[in-house]
Design a protein around this motif. Sequence first.
Motif, PDB file in Angstrom:
ATOM      1  N   ALA A   1       0.833  -1.204   0.000  1.00 35.42           N
ATOM      2  CA  ALA A   1       0.000   0.000   0.000  1.00 35.42           C
ATOM      3  C   ALA A   1       0.870   1.258   0.000  1.00 35.42           C
ATOM      4  CB  ALA A   1      -0.933  -0.002   1.208  1.00 35.42           C
ATOM      5  N   PHE A   2       1.934   1.249   0.793  1.00 39.26           N
ATOM      6  CA  PHE A   2       2.863   2.385   0.836  1.00 39.26           C
ATOM      7  C   PHE A   2       3.469   2.637  -0.537  1.00 39.26           C
ATOM      8  CE2 PHE A   2       7.467   3.338   1.132  1.00 39.26           C
ATOM      9  CZ  PHE A   2       7.385   4.668   1.524  1.00 39.26           C
ATOM     10  N   LEU A   3       3.916   1.566  -1.204  1.00 30.68           N
ATOM     11  CA  LEU A   3       4.545   1.710  -2.513  1.00 30.68           C
ATOM     12  C   LEU A   3       3.559   2.212  -3.564  1.00 30.68           C
ATOM     13  CD1 LEU A   3       6.677  -1.520  -2.335  1.00 30.68           C
ATOM     14  CD2 LEU A   3       7.607   0.755  -2.767  1.00 30.68           C
ATOM     15  N   LEU A   4       2.333   1.738  -3.503  1.00 31.76           N
ATOM     16  CA  LEU A   4       1.329   2.140  -4.494  1.00 31.76           C
ATOM     17  C   LEU A   4       0.946   3.613  -4.368  1.00 31.76           C
ATOM     18  CD1 LEU A   4      -0.963  -1.019  -4.469  1.00 31.76           C
ATOM     19  CD2 LEU A   4       0.436  -0.187  -6.387  1.00 31.76           C
ATOM     20  N   GLU A   5       1.213   4.213  -3.216  1.00 36.44           N
ATOM     21  CA  GLU A   5       0.919   5.638  -3.036  1.00 36.44           C
ATOM     22  C   GLU A   5       2.002   6.538  -3.624  1.00 36.44           C
ATOM     23  OE1 GLU A   5       0.364   6.238   1.115  1.00 36.44           O
ATOM     24  OE2 GLU A   5      -1.591   5.229   1.185  1.00 36.44           O
ATOM     25  N   LEU A   6       3.142   5.953  -3.956  1.00 36.50           N
ATOM     26  CA  LEU A   6       4.233   6.751  -4.515  1.00 36.50           C
ATOM     27  C   LEU A   6       3.899   7.182  -5.934  1.00 36.50           C
ATOM     28  CD1 LEU A   6       7.330   4.657  -3.382  1.00 36.50           C
ATOM     29  CD2 LEU A   6       6.482   6.763  -2.358  1.00 36.50           C
ATOM     30  N   PRO A   7       4.421   8.335  -6.365  1.00 41.51           N
ATOM     31  CA  PRO A   7       4.184   8.755  -7.750  1.00 41.51           C
ATOM     32  C   PRO A   7       4.853   7.790  -8.722  1.00 41.51           C
ATOM     33  CG  PRO A   7       5.814  10.166  -6.689  1.00 41.51           C
ATOM     34  CD  PRO A   7       5.239   9.304  -5.615  1.00 41.51           C
ATOM     35  N   LYS A   8       4.185   7.578  -9.867  1.00 41.70           N
ATOM     36  CA  LYS A   8       4.745   6.683 -10.877  1.00 41.70           C
ATOM     37  C   LYS A   8       5.892   7.361 -11.624  1.00 41.70           C
ATOM     38  CE  LYS A   8       1.933   3.105 -10.497  1.00 41.70           C
ATOM     39  NZ  LYS A   8       1.562   3.140  -9.112  1.00 41.70           N
ATOM     40  N   HIS A   9       5.778   8.650 -11.843  1.00 45.02           N
ATOM     41  CA  HIS A   9       6.823   9.397 -12.554  1.00 45.02           C
ATOM     42  C   HIS A   9       6.981  10.751 -11.875  1.00 45.02           C
ATOM     43  CE1 HIS A   9       6.208   6.488 -15.785  1.00 45.02           C
ATOM     44  NE2 HIS A   9       4.923   6.774 -15.723  1.00 45.02           N
ATOM     45  N   THR A  10       8.163  11.313 -11.968  1.00 43.38           N
ATOM     46  CA  THR A  10       8.368  12.696 -11.531  1.00 43.38           C
ATOM     47  C   THR A  10       9.438  13.322 -12.401  1.00 43.38           C
ATOM     48  OG1 THR A  10       9.163  14.127  -9.758  1.00 43.38           O
ATOM     49  CG2 THR A  10       9.883  11.861  -9.686  1.00 43.38           C
ATOM     50  N   SER A  11       9.179  14.523 -12.880  1.00 47.91           N
ATOM     51  CA  SER A  11      10.134  15.198 -13.768  1.00 47.91           C
ATOM     52  C   SER A  11      11.387  15.624 -13.028  1.00 47.91           C
ATOM     53  CB  SER A  11       9.468  16.416 -14.425  1.00 47.91           C
ATOM     54  OG  SER A  11       8.997  17.309 -13.432  1.00 47.91           O
ATOM     55  N   LYS A  12      11.327  15.680 -11.683  1.00 47.62           N
ATOM     56  CA  LYS A  12      12.483  16.119 -10.908  1.00 47.62           C
ATOM     57  C   LYS A  12      13.601  15.073 -10.907  1.00 47.62           C
ATOM     58  CE  LYS A  12       9.966  19.042  -7.599  1.00 47.62           C
ATOM     59  NZ  LYS A  12       9.660  19.228  -6.156  1.00 47.62           N
ATOM     60  N   ASN A  13      13.226  13.794 -10.922  1.00 47.64           N
ATOM     61  CA  ASN A  13      14.217  12.732 -10.838  1.00 47.64           C
ATOM     62  C   ASN A  13      14.837  12.448 -12.199  1.00 47.64           C
ATOM     63  OD1 ASN A  13      13.368  12.595  -8.222  1.00 47.64           O
ATOM     64  ND2 ASN A  13      12.463  10.558  -8.362  1.00 47.64           N
ATOM     65  N   ASN A  14      16.098  12.063 -12.202  1.00 52.25           N
ATOM     66  CA  ASN A  14      16.756  11.666 -13.437  1.00 52.25           C
ATOM     67  C   ASN A  14      17.652  10.464 -13.172  1.00 52.25           C
ATOM     68  OD1 ASN A  14      19.372  12.629 -12.498  1.00 52.25           O
ATOM     69  ND2 ASN A  14      18.580  14.699 -12.879  1.00 52.25           N
ATOM     70  N   LEU A  15      18.263   9.964 -14.225  1.00 54.10           N
ATOM     71  CA  LEU A  15      19.063   8.751 -14.131  1.00 54.10           C
ATOM     72  C   LEU A  15      20.255   8.920 -13.192  1.00 54.10           C
ATOM     73  CD1 LEU A  15      18.804   5.953 -15.340  1.00 54.10           C
ATOM     74  CD2 LEU A  15      20.296   6.671 -17.206  1.00 54.10           C
ATOM     75  N   GLU A  16      20.814  10.117 -13.169  1.00 52.90           N
ATOM     76  CA  GLU A  16      21.953  10.361 -12.285  1.00 52.90           C
ATOM     77  C   GLU A  16      21.556  10.225 -10.820  1.00 52.90           C
ATOM     78  OE1 GLU A  16      25.113  10.645 -13.229  1.00 52.90           O
ATOM     79  OE2 GLU A  16      24.293  10.202 -15.215  1.00 52.90           O
ATOM     80  N   ASP A  17      20.309  10.598 -10.487  1.00 57.03           N
ATOM     81  CA  ASP A  17      19.828  10.429  -9.117  1.00 57.03           C
ATOM     82  C   ASP A  17      19.828   8.949  -8.729  1.00 57.03           C
ATOM     83  OD1 ASP A  17      19.377  13.168  -9.047  1.00 57.03           O
ATOM     84  OD2 ASP A  17      17.246  12.985  -9.537  1.00 57.03           O
ATOM     85  N   THR A  18      19.346   8.112  -9.641  1.00 54.82           N
ATOM     86  CA  THR A  18      19.314   6.673  -9.371  1.00 54.82           C
ATOM     87  C   THR A  18      20.729   6.126  -9.211  1.00 54.82           C
ATOM     88  OG1 THR A  18      17.321   6.549 -10.748  1.00 54.82           O
ATOM     89  CG2 THR A  18      18.361   4.470 -10.150  1.00 54.82           C
ATOM     90  N   LYS A  19      21.646   6.583 -10.050  1.00 53.48           N
ATOM     91  CA  LYS A  19      23.037   6.126  -9.951  1.00 53.48           C
ATOM     92  C   LYS A  19      23.642   6.516  -8.603  1.00 53.48           C
ATOM     93  CE  LYS A  19      24.056   6.220 -14.930  1.00 53.48           C
ATOM     94  NZ  LYS A  19      24.864   6.854 -16.005  1.00 53.48           N
ATOM     95  N   ARG A  20      23.327   7.727  -8.139  1.00 49.74           N
ATOM     96  CA  ARG A  20      23.856   8.171  -6.847  1.00 49.74           C
ATOM     97  C   ARG A  20      23.294   7.330  -5.703  1.00 49.74           C
ATOM     98  NH1 ARG A  20      22.845  13.381  -9.402  1.00 49.74           N
ATOM     99  NH2 ARG A  20      24.825  14.318 -10.024  1.00 49.74           N
ATOM    100  N   PHE A  21      22.002   7.001  -5.809  1.00 48.47           N
ATOM    101  CA  PHE A  21      21.393   6.172  -4.760  1.00 48.47           C
ATOM    102  C   PHE A  21      22.053   4.787  -4.738  1.00 48.47           C
ATOM    103  CE2 PHE A  21      17.087   6.178  -2.388  1.00 48.47           C
ATOM    104  CZ  PHE A  21      17.632   5.444  -1.345  1.00 48.47           C
ATOM    105  N   LEU A  22      22.325   4.215  -5.919  1.00 44.63           N
ATOM    106  CA  LEU A  22      22.991   2.923  -5.979  1.00 44.63           C
ATOM    107  C   LEU A  22      24.355   2.977  -5.291  1.00 44.63           C
ATOM    108  CD1 LEU A  22      22.177   1.704  -9.607  1.00 44.63           C
ATOM    109  CD2 LEU A  22      21.449   0.608  -7.490  1.00 44.63           C
ATOM    110  N   LYS A  23      25.082   4.064  -5.496  1.00 41.49           N
ATOM    111  CA  LYS A  23      26.393   4.210  -4.842  1.00 41.49           C
ATOM    112  C   LYS A  23      26.235   4.297  -3.325  1.00 41.49           C
ATOM    113  CE  LYS A  23      29.253   6.121  -8.547  1.00 41.49           C
ATOM    114  NZ  LYS A  23      28.370   5.820  -9.652  1.00 41.49           N
ATOM    115  N   VAL A  24      25.217   5.016  -2.862  1.00 38.90           N
ATOM    116  CA  VAL A  24      24.943   5.089  -1.421  1.00 38.90           C
ATOM    117  C   VAL A  24      24.679   3.692  -0.861  1.00 38.90           C
ATOM    118  CG1 VAL A  24      23.212   5.863   0.269  1.00 38.90           C
ATOM    119  CG2 VAL A  24      24.126   7.484  -1.414  1.00 38.90           C
ATOM    120  N   LEU A  25      24.019   2.856  -1.654  1.00 39.02           N
ATOM    121  CA  LEU A  25      23.692   1.493  -1.227  1.00 39.02           C
ATOM    122  C   LEU A  25      24.875   0.538  -1.357  1.00 39.02           C
ATOM    123  CD1 LEU A  25      20.156   1.227  -2.883  1.00 39.02           C
ATOM    124  CD2 LEU A  25      20.623   1.349  -0.419  1.00 39.02           C
TER     125      LEU A  25
END
Length: 454
Positions: free
Chosen positions: A19-43
């Motif tokens: 239910a928590f995940l389904l409430e998240l937005p499906k798309h957002t113009s603010k996020n980009n591929l570099e954001d995902t890459k940075r999160f992967l590095k944090v992980l």
Amino acid sequence: MEWGIPKDFGAMSYEEAEAFLLELPKHTSKNNLEDTKRFLKVLGSPEESCHILHVAGTNGKGSVCAYLSSLLREAGCRTGMFTSPHLVEMRERFCVDGEMITEERFLWGLRRVMEHLGEARQAVGRQDYHPTFFELLFLMGMVVFHAEKVEYLVLETGLGGRLDATNAVEHPVLTLITEIGMDHMAYLGNTITEIAEEKAGIIKAGVPVVFCDKRKEASDVIRKRAQILENRAVAVGKKDYVYRKLTNKSIDFSMQYRYYDYIRLSLATTAFYQMENAAVAVRGMEELQRVSADRRITSMTAGQVRSALAKTVWEGRMEEVLPGIFVDGAHNEDGIRAFTQSVKADGCKGRRILVFSAVADKDIREMTAILRDGGLFGMAAVVGIHDKRAAETKRLRELLMLGGNIGEVMLFAGMEEALPELRKRKKEDDFIYMVGSLYLIGEVKALLRRRTDD
């Protein structure tokens, strides 16, 4: 709305997590591929712990992923598979050695990612940063597969390719592109060439690409991209496989495999389009054998290939869920055309009953025309689906009734109402086909699962 970790996150149940995940937005113009890459590095860059086969395309992605995963398992490799969408529950998107992960592992993956959200916000440089629905699932997948010690990961893109969250993976060992057609035009472009350019965005320098050579415009884009990156590009077309026969449960075909002559293969499906998808997967395995140093991969035999394909079952693709009742995930005009080719050869001795639904952003006029004008169905039912994108059922019924090729076209609010009535009307030799939306297929399977549990 500001998204973050719920206060009771540690005690969250699997149902609450969904239910928590389904409430998240499906798309957002603010996020980009570099954001995902940075999160992967944090992980801790979990995606770098395994060999990744990256799959994009319009139709057939999930099937190609399933065949690849089966081939890798047959070779003796510990295998992960990340696909979308799910039919009934989110865990279906994460499979390890052919089985979806446990609820406990799903929750662990979600917590692992969300516990690092603060660090990711610092890395991205935005305190309002939050992964979208698909991005979060992708990040969960990477930490889960790392924890499960997966050796080979078959990774399906979401919507496109170039800007897809999965394209944050920088070092795949192989890329594969399935059939490209007209779908998701609002995000990917209005021509085959434009859509192909987005899908071809997963191709990386030095990484071979195996692709479905079906539309010249798409193939030209893929070959050009591969040429610029000095990559090997392997085309798979109708010339690569030979249809032999169809039984009531399987398709037999043959194709040339590596150093062998033509080998006979069998698929546990009656869907003709799966020959193409299986051929793409087999060619992908050949390419992996060419570049891999893994003895289990390089020594794979024709017998192992035959065994792997015969065992593969991909839910929702010409799947017989009850005797004489089939579901198929075709949800765009190319998919519907492929679906009708299989229906024509089904050997039905009674009448065929169509159950149809669709989402509004598809070309419903073209989809209904293909179904209506093929002369395959003697009766139809339009069924409502529980999704905000659902097309208006009355409009779908009107389109199916044009020309009078289908006799009666019934209207149902949902599958709970439709299934009992259709089963009552079905005679022993009749076939019922449910098609048009993966949401519809998911609701059918969820309904049948609930009744089995009861």
